[in-house]
Design a protein around this motif. Structure first.
Motif, PDB file in Angstrom:
ATOM      1  N   TYR A  18       0.854  -1.197   0.000  1.00 15.27           N
ATOM      2  CA  TYR A  18       0.000   0.000   0.000  1.00 15.27           C
ATOM      3  C   TYR A  18       0.890   1.247   0.000  1.00 15.27           C
ATOM      4  O   TYR A  18       0.674   2.180  -0.776  1.00 15.27           O
ATOM      5  CB  TYR A  18      -0.928   0.001   1.217  1.00 15.27           C
ATOM      6  CG  TYR A  18      -1.923  -1.134   1.217  1.00 15.27           C
ATOM      7  CD1 TYR A  18      -3.086  -1.060   0.447  1.00 15.27           C
ATOM      8  CD2 TYR A  18      -1.715  -2.286   1.967  1.00 15.27           C
ATOM      9  CE1 TYR A  18      -4.002  -2.101   0.428  1.00 15.27           C
ATOM     10  CE2 TYR A  18      -2.620  -3.339   1.961  1.00 15.27           C
ATOM     11  CZ  TYR A  18      -3.767  -3.239   1.194  1.00 15.27           C
ATOM     12  OH  TYR A  18      -4.669  -4.276   1.180  1.00 15.27           O
ATOM     13  N   ARG A  21       2.523   2.224  -3.269  1.00 21.25           N
ATOM     14  CA  ARG A  21       1.772   3.094  -4.188  1.00 21.25           C
ATOM     15  C   ARG A  21       2.225   4.549  -4.026  1.00 21.25           C
ATOM     16  O   ARG A  21       2.470   5.265  -5.003  1.00 21.25           O
ATOM     17  CB  ARG A  21       0.273   3.009  -3.883  1.00 21.25           C
ATOM     18  CG  ARG A  21      -0.375   1.726  -4.318  1.00 21.25           C
ATOM     19  CD  ARG A  21      -1.826   1.668  -3.858  1.00 21.25           C
ATOM     20  NE  ARG A  21      -2.538   0.530  -4.406  1.00 21.25           N
ATOM     21  CZ  ARG A  21      -3.656   0.028  -3.879  1.00 21.25           C
ATOM     22  NH1 ARG A  21      -4.179   0.549  -2.783  1.00 21.25           N
ATOM     23  NH2 ARG A  21      -4.248  -1.001  -4.443  1.00 21.25           N
ATOM     24  N   LEU A  41       6.780   1.558  10.765  1.00 22.95           N
ATOM     25  CA  LEU A  41       6.072   0.306  11.062  1.00 22.95           C
ATOM     26  C   LEU A  41       7.041  -0.847  10.832  1.00 22.95           C
ATOM     27  O   LEU A  41       7.795  -0.838   9.880  1.00 22.95           O
ATOM     28  CB  LEU A  41       4.897   0.187  10.083  1.00 22.95           C
ATOM     29  CG  LEU A  41       4.001  -1.031  10.152  1.00 22.95           C
ATOM     30  CD1 LEU A  41       3.053  -0.910  11.340  1.00 22.95           C
ATOM     31  CD2 LEU A  41       3.191  -1.159   8.869  1.00 22.95           C
ATOM     32  N   VAL A 284      -4.915  -6.228   8.159  1.00 27.32           N
ATOM     33  CA  VAL A 284      -5.304  -6.878   6.900  1.00 27.32           C
ATOM     34  C   VAL A 284      -5.385  -8.397   7.106  1.00 27.32           C
ATOM     35  O   VAL A 284      -6.364  -9.041   6.728  1.00 27.32           O
ATOM     36  CB  VAL A 284      -4.311  -6.517   5.763  1.00 27.32           C
ATOM     37  CG1 VAL A 284      -4.425  -7.490   4.606  1.00 27.32           C
ATOM     38  CG2 VAL A 284      -4.578  -5.101   5.269  1.00 27.32           C
ATOM     39  N   LEU A 297     -11.283  -4.119   5.822  1.00 24.16           N
ATOM     40  CA  LEU A 297     -10.800  -4.187   7.210  1.00 24.16           C
ATOM     41  C   LEU A 297     -11.513  -3.151   8.078  1.00 24.16           C
ATOM     42  O   LEU A 297     -11.869  -2.072   7.616  1.00 24.16           O
ATOM     43  CB  LEU A 297      -9.276  -4.059   7.297  1.00 24.16           C
ATOM     44  CG  LEU A 297      -8.534  -2.744   7.237  1.00 24.16           C
ATOM     45  CD1 LEU A 297      -8.595  -1.981   8.532  1.00 24.16           C
ATOM     46  CD2 LEU A 297      -7.086  -2.994   6.874  1.00 24.16           C
TER      47      LEU A 297
HETATM   48  N1  LIG Z   1      -6.475   0.639   3.270  1.00 19.33           N
HETATM   49  C1  LIG Z   1      -5.137   1.003   3.648  1.00 19.33           C
HETATM   50  C2  LIG Z   1      -4.359  -0.250   4.020  1.00 19.33           C
HETATM   51  C3  LIG Z   1      -2.935   0.070   4.479  1.00 19.33           C
HETATM   52  C4  LIG Z   1      -2.330  -1.096   5.289  1.00 19.33           C
HETATM   53  O1  LIG Z   1      -2.994  -2.053   5.668  1.00 19.33           O
HETATM   54  N2  LIG Z   1      -1.008  -0.955   5.598  1.00 19.33           N
HETATM   55  C5  LIG Z   1      -0.395  -1.934   6.466  1.00 19.33           C
HETATM   56  C6  LIG Z   1       1.033  -2.238   6.091  1.00 19.33           C
HETATM   57  S1  LIG Z   1       1.147  -3.110   4.574  1.00 19.33           S
HETATM   58  C7  LIG Z   1      -0.363  -1.392   7.874  1.00 19.33           C
HETATM   59  O2  LIG Z   1      -0.145  -0.208   8.089  1.00 19.33           O
HETATM   60  N3  LIG Z   1      -0.577  -2.252   8.874  1.00 19.33           N
HETATM   61  C8  LIG Z   1      -0.628  -1.898  10.253  1.00 19.33           C
HETATM   62  C9  LIG Z   1      -1.625  -2.745  11.018  1.00 19.33           C
HETATM   63  O3  LIG Z   1      -2.044  -3.783  10.507  1.00 19.33           O
HETATM   64  O4  LIG Z   1      -1.954  -2.365  12.139  1.00 19.33           O
HETATM   65  C10 LIG Z   1      -4.478   1.787   2.513  1.00 19.33           C
HETATM   66  O5  LIG Z   1      -4.877   1.590   1.339  1.00 19.33           O
HETATM   67  O6  LIG Z   1      -3.610   2.626   2.784  1.00 19.33           O
END
Ligand SMILES: N[C@@H](CCC(=O)N[C@@H](CS)C(=O)NCC(=O)O)C(=O)O
Length: 304
Positions: A18, A21, A41, A284, A297
């Protein structure tokens, strides 16, 4: 000397598709937007006393920078923070959701001005870059084409990106196959659109758009399927329905501005093993484990 270019603090993670992008959009606009990358992160192992994973592995959880928890109500990367000309958070911008409480941390968002949700970050970066020619814009000036890009970026996200996590996180092989088939159908549909455009990208003539960038991070990562799920999970690049997709793939990943954003394949393969062996605990992964798509999510249900 201070620069007149728009400047961002970019909360990211090297492995995150993500965030990738946003990185591609930022590098496409290199020289028109400046940014400072913050690795906000990562992963840490915590005990799985009951061996719930059944793999002998311990569970992997995310650690997050405080700044990420403060600046995004879902605490996800990518998150962009506009900076003023002196490099400080730009107080003149309105906060998107300044009154949101983050229940995982008990921190309340301050007045941080931030932009998040990866598809939104592409559009935002493109808007502030203010490219001098139409050909360089990721979102076309023509309102109809801009709307079409918006619709297709969402479609690609649902059909070609979210199912990636179903193939990895679901444990039943029939379910994995279902997600994989959905993904290949999504690629066929995208491929037909590339054929219509007549030139290796969604808008044609090789011009990059928000739709191409919505798909690219996952397109780059599909190689991991074969490794973790076997040959029948290889993307069938040679079937006629994917010829235009293959030409698109070869074109977009040959661009210099894209090449410099690509994560190392071996390093990423090892990283994504946490999803393939069910030991990753992320929003996710938890959403997909709960039986919904990655794009569905829910901050309340998919905590860990
Ligand atoms: N819908 C979000 C999804 C972003 C996402 O899930 N990023 C993940 C890393 S790949 C994240 O930050 N995860 C932290 C967590 O699961 O708490 C977008 O399009 O920006």
């Amino acid at each position: 000397m201070t620069s007149a270019l728009p400047k961002l603090r970019y909360l990211s993670a090297w492995f995150c598709p993500y965030a990738h992008r946003a990185t591609i959009a930022l590098e496409h606009h290199a020289g028109r937007v400046e940014y400072e990358w913050v690795e906000a992160l990562g992963w840490e192992q915590r005990k799985d006393d009951k061996n719930v994973t059944g793999t002998g592995s311990e569970w992997w959880y995310h650690w997050k920078a405080d700044e990420l928890k403060r600046c995004n109500p879902s605490a996800l990367v990518p998150t962009l923070i506009p900076l003023d000309k002196d490099g400080n958070p730009d107080e003149s911008k309105q906060s998107l959701m300044s009154d949101v409480t983050i229940d995982t941390t008990n921190l309340t968002t301050n007045n941080s001005k931030s932009v998040y949700e990866s598809l939104v970050t592409i559009d935002y970066i493109d808007a502030i870059a203010n490219a001098p020619s139409e050909n360089l814009k990721l979102v076309p000036s023509d309102p109809y084409l801009a709307a079409k890009c918006r619709i297709w970026a969402d479609k690609v996200n649902r059909e070609c990106c979210s199912p990636y996590y179903g193939v990895l996180v679901r444990t039943d092989d029939n379910e994995r196959k279902e997600h994989f088939n959905k993904l290949v159908d999504g690629l066929k549909s995208f491929s037909r659109e590339i054929e219509k455009s007549g030139g290796n990208s969604f808008l044609g003539d090789g011009r990059l758009s928000s739709v191409d960038i919505a798909l690219m991070p996952w397109a780059w990562r599909y190689y991991i399927f074969e490794h973790y799920r076997g040959h029948e999970y290889a993307i069938p690049y040679n079937i006629p329905e994917l010829h235009a997709y293959k030409a698109w793939y070869d074109h977009v990943f040959s661009l210099e501005s894209v090449k410099r954003t690509l994560p190392d394949k071996d390093r990423y393969l090892e990283h994504i093993g946490k999803y393939a062996d069910a030991s990753a605990r992320s929003k996710v992964a938890n959403a997909v484990r709960r039986g919904v798509a990655a794009h569905e999510l829910d901050d309340d249900k998919d905590t860990y």
